[in-house]
Design a protein around this motif. Structure first.
Motif, PDB file in Angstrom:
ATOM      1  N   ARG A  99       1.015  -1.199  -0.081  1.00 52.24           N
ATOM      2  CA  ARG A  99       0.154  -0.048   0.060  1.00 52.24           C
ATOM      3  C   ARG A  99       0.647   1.422  -0.277  1.00 52.24           C
ATOM      4  O   ARG A  99       0.663   2.199  -0.569  1.00 52.24           O
ATOM      5  CB  ARG A  99      -1.031  -0.037   1.250  1.00 52.24           C
ATOM      6  CG  ARG A  99      -1.856   1.172   1.487  1.00 52.24           C
ATOM      7  CD  ARG A  99      -2.869   1.051   2.472  1.00 52.24           C
ATOM      8  NE  ARG A  99      -3.377  -0.058   2.687  1.00 52.24           N
ATOM      9  CZ  ARG A  99      -3.194  -0.985   3.706  1.00 52.24           C
ATOM     10  NH1 ARG A  99      -2.544  -0.679   4.594  1.00 52.24           N
ATOM     11  NH2 ARG A  99      -3.800  -2.146   3.799  1.00 52.24           N
ATOM     12  N   HIS A 100       1.954   1.220   0.603  1.00 51.13           N
ATOM     13  CA  HIS A 100       2.905   2.299   0.723  1.00 51.13           C
ATOM     14  C   HIS A 100       3.922   2.370  -0.142  1.00 51.13           C
ATOM     15  O   HIS A 100       4.816   3.040  -0.096  1.00 51.13           O
ATOM     16  CB  HIS A 100       3.414   2.590   2.315  1.00 51.13           C
ATOM     17  CG  HIS A 100       2.518   2.729   3.444  1.00 51.13           C
ATOM     18  ND1 HIS A 100       2.004   1.760   4.125  1.00 51.13           N
ATOM     19  CD2 HIS A 100       1.837   4.027   3.781  1.00 51.13           C
ATOM     20  CE1 HIS A 100       0.788   2.333   4.862  1.00 51.13           C
ATOM     21  NE2 HIS A 100       1.149   3.565   4.759  1.00 51.13           N
ATOM     22  N   LYS A 101       3.820   1.486  -1.176  1.00 52.72           N
ATOM     23  CA  LYS A 101       4.722   1.427  -2.338  1.00 52.72           C
ATOM     24  C   LYS A 101       6.240   1.067  -2.019  1.00 52.72           C
ATOM     25  O   LYS A 101       7.086   1.388  -2.512  1.00 52.72           O
ATOM     26  CB  LYS A 101       4.729   2.649  -3.056  1.00 52.72           C
ATOM     27  CG  LYS A 101       3.178   2.991  -3.498  1.00 52.72           C
ATOM     28  CD  LYS A 101       3.275   4.413  -4.394  1.00 52.72           C
ATOM     29  CE  LYS A 101       2.011   4.356  -5.117  1.00 52.72           C
ATOM     30  NZ  LYS A 101       1.746   5.594  -5.904  1.00 52.72           N
ATOM     31  N   ASP A 102       6.311   0.420  -0.841  1.00 50.34           N
ATOM     32  CA  ASP A 102       7.589  -0.038  -0.442  1.00 50.34           C
ATOM     33  C   ASP A 102       7.779  -1.494  -1.132  1.00 50.34           C
ATOM     34  O   ASP A 102       7.613  -2.542  -0.393  1.00 50.34           O
ATOM     35  CB  ASP A 102       8.007  -0.059   0.980  1.00 50.34           C
ATOM     36  CG  ASP A 102       9.004  -0.463   1.668  1.00 50.34           C
ATOM     37  OD1 ASP A 102       9.991  -0.908   0.700  1.00 50.34           O
ATOM     38  OD2 ASP A 102       9.532  -0.500   2.958  1.00 50.34           O
ATOM     39  N   PHE A 103       7.940  -1.567  -2.310  1.00 53.14           N
ATOM     40  CA  PHE A 103       8.107  -2.590  -2.984  1.00 53.14           C
ATOM     41  C   PHE A 103       9.052  -3.869  -2.602  1.00 53.14           C
ATOM     42  O   PHE A 103       8.687  -4.881  -2.817  1.00 53.14           O
ATOM     43  CB  PHE A 103       8.045  -2.477  -4.366  1.00 53.14           C
ATOM     44  CG  PHE A 103       6.823  -1.861  -4.878  1.00 53.14           C
ATOM     45  CD1 PHE A 103       5.500  -2.156  -4.970  1.00 53.14           C
ATOM     46  CD2 PHE A 103       7.038  -0.456  -5.264  1.00 53.14           C
ATOM     47  CE1 PHE A 103       4.663  -1.517  -5.360  1.00 53.14           C
ATOM     48  CE2 PHE A 103       5.856   0.380  -5.801  1.00 53.14           C
ATOM     49  CZ  PHE A 103       4.643  -0.146  -5.668  1.00 53.14           C
ATOM     50  N   ARG A 104      10.263  -3.497  -2.200  1.00 56.54           N
ATOM     51  CA  ARG A 104      11.448  -4.393  -1.955  1.00 56.54           C
ATOM     52  C   ARG A 104      10.641  -5.112  -0.588  1.00 56.54           C
ATOM     53  O   ARG A 104      10.889  -6.496  -0.291  1.00 56.54           O
ATOM     54  CB  ARG A 104      12.539  -3.623  -1.497  1.00 56.54           C
ATOM     55  CG  ARG A 104      13.378  -3.032  -2.924  1.00 56.54           C
ATOM     56  CD  ARG A 104      13.817  -4.299  -3.698  1.00 56.54           C
ATOM     57  NE  ARG A 104      14.460  -3.831  -4.879  1.00 56.54           N
ATOM     58  CZ  ARG A 104      15.272  -4.663  -5.548  1.00 56.54           C
ATOM     59  NH1 ARG A 104      15.436  -5.831  -5.562  1.00 56.54           N
ATOM     60  NH2 ARG A 104      15.674  -4.056  -6.843  1.00 56.54           N
ATOM     61  N   ALA A 105      10.285  -4.228   0.248  1.00 56.95           N
ATOM     62  CA  ALA A 105       9.619  -4.939   1.493  1.00 56.95           C
ATOM     63  C   ALA A 105       8.514  -5.828   1.227  1.00 56.95           C
ATOM     64  O   ALA A 105       8.300  -6.910   1.675  1.00 56.95           O
ATOM     65  CB  ALA A 105       9.150  -3.831   2.484  1.00 56.95           C
ATOM     66  N   ALA A 106       7.760  -5.354   0.371  1.00 59.02           N
ATOM     67  CA  ALA A 106       6.337  -6.300  -0.242  1.00 59.02           C
ATOM     68  C   ALA A 106       6.874  -7.675  -0.726  1.00 59.02           C
ATOM     69  O   ALA A 106       6.262  -8.506  -0.268  1.00 59.02           O
ATOM     70  CB  ALA A 106       5.540  -5.606  -1.176  1.00 59.02           C
ATOM     71  N   ILE A 107       8.063  -7.484  -1.549  1.00 60.16           N
ATOM     72  CA  ILE A 107       8.366  -8.908  -2.194  1.00 60.16           C
ATOM     73  C   ILE A 107       8.982  -9.906  -0.877  1.00 60.16           C
ATOM     74  O   ILE A 107       8.532 -10.934  -0.739  1.00 60.16           O
ATOM     75  CB  ILE A 107       9.572  -8.432  -3.001  1.00 60.16           C
ATOM     76  CG1 ILE A 107       9.078  -7.590  -4.367  1.00 60.16           C
ATOM     77  CG2 ILE A 107      10.569  -9.632  -3.269  1.00 60.16           C
ATOM     78  CD1 ILE A 107      10.271  -7.300  -5.137  1.00 60.16           C
ATOM     79  N   GLU A 108       9.650  -9.187   0.168  1.00 62.24           N
ATOM     80  CA  GLU A 108      10.204  -9.997   1.247  1.00 62.24           C
ATOM     81  C   GLU A 108       9.097 -10.782   2.001  1.00 62.24           C
ATOM     82  O   GLU A 108       9.014 -11.874   2.394  1.00 62.24           O
ATOM     83  CB  GLU A 108      11.213  -9.205   2.012  1.00 62.24           C
ATOM     84  CG  GLU A 108      11.902 -10.006   3.111  1.00 62.24           C
ATOM     85  CD  GLU A 108      12.465  -9.044   4.017  1.00 62.24           C
ATOM     86  OE1 GLU A 108      12.871  -9.515   5.172  1.00 62.24           O
ATOM     87  OE2 GLU A 108      13.201  -7.883   3.414  1.00 62.24           O
ATOM     88  N   CYS A 109       8.058  -9.772   2.305  1.00 58.38           N
ATOM     89  CA  CYS A 109       6.912 -10.393   3.166  1.00 58.38           C
ATOM     90  C   CYS A 109       6.370 -11.437   2.396  1.00 58.38           C
ATOM     91  O   CYS A 109       5.762 -12.434   3.180  1.00 58.38           O
ATOM     92  CB  CYS A 109       6.176  -9.190   3.567  1.00 58.38           C
ATOM     93  SG  CYS A 109       7.038  -8.021   4.803  1.00 58.38           S
ATOM     94  N   TYR A 110       5.872 -11.059   1.296  1.00 64.03           N
ATOM     95  CA  TYR A 110       4.928 -11.788   0.517  1.00 64.03           C
ATOM     96  C   TYR A 110       5.703 -13.258   0.089  1.00 64.03           C
ATOM     97  O   TYR A 110       4.985 -14.396   0.093  1.00 64.03           O
ATOM     98  CB  TYR A 110       4.515 -11.331  -0.875  1.00 64.03           C
ATOM     99  CG  TYR A 110       3.440 -10.161  -0.843  1.00 64.03           C
ATOM    100  CD1 TYR A 110       2.531 -10.324   0.026  1.00 64.03           C
ATOM    101  CD2 TYR A 110       3.509  -8.868  -1.619  1.00 64.03           C
ATOM    102  CE1 TYR A 110       1.486  -9.300   0.022  1.00 64.03           C
ATOM    103  CE2 TYR A 110       2.397  -8.235  -1.518  1.00 64.03           C
ATOM    104  CZ  TYR A 110       1.550  -8.341  -0.764  1.00 64.03           C
ATOM    105  OH  TYR A 110       0.460  -7.276  -0.299  1.00 64.03           O
TER     106      TYR A 110
END
Length: 487
Positions: A393-404
């Motif tokens: 949601r906050h467009k922190d895509f590197r973190a999103a990749i890691e969590c997903y």
């Protein structure tokens, strides 16, 4: 149509029926070498399972009854090539060696008039064939069950010529036998051009029979001997000429009675009124009559059919998709905002749409839950998904990749939306290969989800694979339109 008496006599007289036909112009039927097709390949069941989203019901394009128990699925390989997968029942090919030999032989053929065989699979009890996917239905659909417009005369003549050219090519390659040639065996490619399905070139050893259609349409010698010959194929070609002329599936015996009684008006599709001359109709009837001769030796061969059909062609400069009224290319489709964003590769717009959608498209998708759902490990898994959603949601895509990735790797739940969100995150992080893999995985889980196709289009565009991107974009638009219509 209304043939004149003198022309009817010429059409039906034995002298003309059995007379010689001019040699074809060789330049008209030269084999094209520019086919961009891979060599024959043997696939694993798992590869084809993934390609068809687990042989999903949504991917079935045709299925047959007890006489020909098999199902054809549409699918997509890892390289994005679209395929048709024919899956036989367990008793169809008991001899694995015979199946492989037949498939390999047919797989050597490569021609622009065929829906070519790309590979096969023979594992355990599984017998599968893999062919080029033809997206625009069968001749039977366009001829007998049309929705918007009947097939035009010029297109019917083109179908006859292309089919004759396909049979001539197969004959020259010593594959003259075609089993159960009928209107369901002719399929239309992306450009609307008719092609002959390669599946009929395979001998089905299930029960030794080669015809699954009504016996009224089978060659007379087949009823006597139970064997298919090259001349039997010509008889079936004659029944197809009758289909094209009448727009109906008329038994040959009835059609021949109409011809002898000079009652060709009953034999002609009323939708064709004014589209052709008496001479043209008479010539097609003459060719059909020659193919339907009782004695096999009196029937023509494919080469002479090609020669006779070339002069009859009309509107040769008009593309097939125009004659067929088929939409051609992604730009011909009305694109939704999501489709437009995928076309422009507007990742910010895709992000906004995917964020607004939430997880509602996971409804109905396969979900795997284990007893771990009540454990701390399951709680940690759900937390990693929630953290991924916040980062997305906050467009922190590197973190999103890691969590997903943490959520996906545990494997207790399957979510196409998580794969879609990680796919977009990869695209935002300039990792298009990874993005494409995730978009494909989302489609494996949810075969009819248009978002998965749109993300594949964006990833393929990023990889510079423009043609494949256009195909994926078109598929996404078709799926989205179907969903909108059903809603």
């Amino acid at each position: 149509m209304g043939c004149e008496c003198s022309k009817l006599y010429w059409c039906c007289s034995d002298a003309e029926i059995n007379g010689p036909v001019p040699e074809p112009q060789s330049a008209q039927n030269e084999e094209k070498n520019e086919l961009d097709l891979p060599t024959f390949h043997e696939y694993t069941v798992e590869q084809l399972r993934i390609a068809t989203s687990g042989f999903a019901v949504e991917n079935i394009v045709s299925e047959h009854g007890e006489k020909a128990p098999n199902v054809v699925y549409k699918g997509k390989l890892e390289n994005q090539r679209r395929i048709a997968v024919k899956r036989f029942n367990r008793s169809a090919w008991p001899d694995a060696r015979q199946f492989l030999e037949e498939a390999r032989a047919v797989g050597q053929l490569r021609n622009h008039r065929l829906a070519n065989l790309l590979g096969c699979c023979c594992e355990g009890d599984e017998r599968l064939l893999v062919a080029e996917y033809m997206p625009n239905d069968t001749l039977a659909k366009h001829l007998f069950h049309w929705d918007t417009q009947p097939m035009k005369w010029a297109m019917r003549l083109r179908v006859a010529l292309h089919l004759a050219q396909a049979l001539e090519y197969c004959t020259n390659k010593e594959r003259a036998l075609y089993h159960d040639l009928n209107a369901y065996r002719i399929v239309f490619d992306d450009d609307g051009n008719p092609r002959l399905s390669c599946f009929g070139l395979m001998k089905n050893s299930r029960d030794g029979k080669s015809y699954s259609t009504n016996l009224a349409f089978t060659p007379p010698e087949y009823l006597r001997t139970g064997r298919v010959t090259p001349e039997s194929v010509m008889y079936s070609f004659g029944t197809l000429l009758l289909d094209l002329l009448s727009g109906k599936h008329i038994p040959p015996s009835h059609a021949l009675d109409l011809i002898r009684d000079r009652n060709l008006q009953m034999l002609t599709d009323s939708c064709l009124e004014g589209q052709f001359s008496n001479d043209e109709g008479t010539e097609l009837v003459r060719l059909a009559s020659r193919c339907l001769q009782y004695e096999p030796r009196e029937r023509p061969n494919p080469k002479s059919l090609v020669a006779a059909l070339i002069p009859l062609q009309k509107d040769t400069e008009v593309p097939s998709h125009v004659l067929m009224g088929i939409q051609h290319g992604a730009t011909a489709l009305p694109l939704s905002p999501l489709g437009e964003a995928s076309l422009r590769m507007d990742l910010t717009a895709i992000h906004e749409i995917l964020e607004k959608l939430g997880y509602k498209d996971d409804e109905g998708a396969a979900t795997e839950l284990s007893f771990q759902m009540w454990t701390n490990q399951m709680q940690e898994t759900l937390n990693s998904k929630k953290k991924g959603d916040v980062a997305f949601r906050h467009k922190d895509f590197r973190a999103a990749i890691e969590c997903y990735t943490q959520f996906i790797d545990v494997g207790t739940m399957v979510s196409p939306t998580v794969y879609a969100r990680r796919s977009l995150s990869y695209l935002m992080s300039e990792m298009p290969n990874e993005a494409l893999n995730d978009a494909v995985q989302a489609q494996v889980i949810s075969p009819v989800w248009h978002m998965a196709s749109y993300l594949q289009a964006a990833a393929l565009t990023a990889l510079g694979r423009e043609n494949e991107a256009q195909v994926a974009l078109k598929e996404g638009s078709v799926l989205e339109n179907k969903k909108t219509a059903s809603a």
